[in-house]
Design a protein around this motif. Structure first.
Motif, PDB file in Angstrom:
ATOM      1  N   SER A  17      76.066 -31.765 -24.618  1.00 25.62           N
ATOM      2  CA  SER A  17      75.459 -32.295 -23.788  1.00 25.62           C
ATOM      3  C   SER A  17      76.419 -32.572 -22.173  1.00 25.62           C
ATOM      4  O   SER A  17      77.443 -31.733 -22.229  1.00 25.62           O
ATOM      5  CB  SER A  17      75.401 -34.401 -24.246  1.00 25.62           C
ATOM      6  OG  SER A  17      74.944 -34.037 -25.244  1.00 25.62           O
ATOM      7  N   SER A  18      75.601 -32.210 -21.464  1.00 25.91           N
ATOM      8  CA  SER A  18      76.624 -32.075 -20.089  1.00 25.91           C
ATOM      9  C   SER A  18      77.465 -33.710 -19.492  1.00 25.91           C
ATOM     10  O   SER A  18      78.555 -33.830 -18.635  1.00 25.91           O
ATOM     11  CB  SER A  18      75.802 -32.980 -18.621  1.00 25.91           C
ATOM     12  OG  SER A  18      74.954 -33.463 -17.850  1.00 25.91           O
ATOM     13  N   GLN A  19      76.692 -34.654 -20.640  1.00 23.29           N
ATOM     14  CA  GLN A  19      78.474 -35.197 -20.178  1.00 23.29           C
ATOM     15  C   GLN A  19      78.668 -36.214 -21.217  1.00 23.29           C
ATOM     16  O   GLN A  19      77.687 -35.904 -22.267  1.00 23.29           O
ATOM     17  CB  GLN A  19      77.387 -36.902 -19.284  1.00 23.29           C
ATOM     18  CG  GLN A  19      78.503 -37.757 -18.924  1.00 23.29           C
ATOM     19  CD  GLN A  19      78.032 -38.461 -17.295  1.00 23.29           C
ATOM     20  OE1 GLN A  19      76.852 -38.841 -17.451  1.00 23.29           O
ATOM     21  NE2 GLN A  19      78.752 -38.220 -16.339  1.00 23.29           N
ATOM     22  N   PRO A  70      75.042 -43.316 -15.749  1.00 20.96           N
ATOM     23  CA  PRO A  70      73.901 -42.498 -14.729  1.00 20.96           C
ATOM     24  C   PRO A  70      73.363 -41.973 -15.186  1.00 20.96           C
ATOM     25  O   PRO A  70      72.792 -42.047 -14.433  1.00 20.96           O
ATOM     26  CB  PRO A  70      75.058 -41.935 -13.472  1.00 20.96           C
ATOM     27  CG  PRO A  70      76.770 -41.778 -14.620  1.00 20.96           C
ATOM     28  CD  PRO A  70      76.526 -42.791 -15.747  1.00 20.96           C
ATOM     29  N   SER A  71      73.684 -41.165 -15.921  1.00 24.81           N
ATOM     30  CA  SER A  71      72.400 -40.747 -16.809  1.00 24.81           C
ATOM     31  C   SER A  71      72.430 -40.496 -18.384  1.00 24.81           C
ATOM     32  O   SER A  71      72.476 -39.832 -19.180  1.00 24.81           O
ATOM     33  CB  SER A  71      72.405 -38.761 -15.733  1.00 24.81           C
ATOM     34  OG  SER A  71      71.911 -38.309 -16.894  1.00 24.81           O
ATOM     35  N   SER A  73      70.113 -39.740 -20.924  1.00 26.13           N
ATOM     36  CA  SER A  73      69.618 -38.807 -20.683  1.00 26.13           C
ATOM     37  C   SER A  73      70.293 -37.634 -21.128  1.00 26.13           C
ATOM     38  O   SER A  73      69.227 -36.347 -21.745  1.00 26.13           O
ATOM     39  CB  SER A  73      67.799 -38.177 -20.451  1.00 26.13           C
ATOM     40  OG  SER A  73      67.786 -38.109 -19.299  1.00 26.13           O
ATOM     41  N   THR A  74      71.097 -37.320 -21.051  1.00 21.90           N
ATOM     42  CA  THR A  74      72.073 -36.263 -20.507  1.00 21.90           C
ATOM     43  C   THR A  74      73.620 -36.708 -21.589  1.00 21.90           C
ATOM     44  O   THR A  74      74.518 -35.614 -21.119  1.00 21.90           O
ATOM     45  CB  THR A  74      71.916 -35.088 -19.386  1.00 21.90           C
ATOM     46  OG1 THR A  74      72.172 -36.044 -18.509  1.00 21.90           O
ATOM     47  CG2 THR A  74      70.999 -34.911 -18.685  1.00 21.90           C
ATOM     48  N   THR A  75      73.700 -38.525 -21.878  1.00 27.16           N
ATOM     49  CA  THR A  75      74.736 -38.402 -22.228  1.00 27.16           C
ATOM     50  C   THR A  75      74.890 -38.399 -23.477  1.00 27.16           C
ATOM     51  O   THR A  75      74.263 -39.182 -24.195  1.00 27.16           O
ATOM     52  CB  THR A  75      75.144 -39.364 -21.305  1.00 27.16           C
ATOM     53  OG1 THR A  75      75.483 -39.283 -19.445  1.00 27.16           O
ATOM     54  CG2 THR A  75      76.704 -39.805 -21.663  1.00 27.16           C
TER      55      THR A  75
END
Length: 152
Positions: A17-19, A70-71, A73-75
């Protein structure tokens, strides 16, 4: 105890994941979730503390709920809360399409497990295993090694 291949794959997916978001951290630095938040921060990972009342935790701006991510789907979420709160968070996370969740020891009970299984979340949720503080460093090191030395 060595984790199964399935749990290792879920852990690797988690760290892809990016976050990251940590639920359960507080102004008490000795608490497990506060230590997890500090671990992410010390690794220079993009992490957001989630707390319904605190505006800042461990020097980071906090948000009041996962609906404010904020996001989503990428957390990836790390949950260290009571099982009742964990169950509520799983329901919200499912609606928000959060891709990966790591439930820390003590944050789940049979109701949580039943919800995970009944809603086909087993591929997305890590539970009943080690704390992220026990596995995280090895997984991050392995991911770095694989990315650095991938020749394929």
């Amino acid at each position: 105890m060595r984790p199964s291949a399935l749990s290792v794959n879920k852990q690797e997916k988690f760290f892809a994941s990016s976050q990251f978001a940590v639920i359960g951290a507080s102004s008490d630095p000795s608490g497990l979730a506060s230590q997890v938040l500090g671990w992410y921060r010390d690794k220079h990972m993009d992490v957001i503390p989630v707390h319904p009342r605190e505006k800042r935790l461990d020097g980071l701006s906090a948000i009041p709920s996962i609906s404010k991510l904020p996001s989503p789907s990428t957390t990836a979420l790390t949950i260290s809360a009571t099982p009742h709160v964990t169950l509520s968070l799983l329901k919200q996370a499912r609606e928000l399409s959060i891709p990966s969740i790591w439930i820390q020891p003590g944050a789940s009970d049979q109701n949580v497990v039943d919800y995970i299984e009944a809603n086909n979340l087993s591929e997305k949720v890590i539970w009943g295993g080690p704390c992220i503080l026990q596995e995280g460093d090895n997984l991050i090191s392995r991911r770095w090694f694989d990315e650095t030395y991938s020749f394929c």
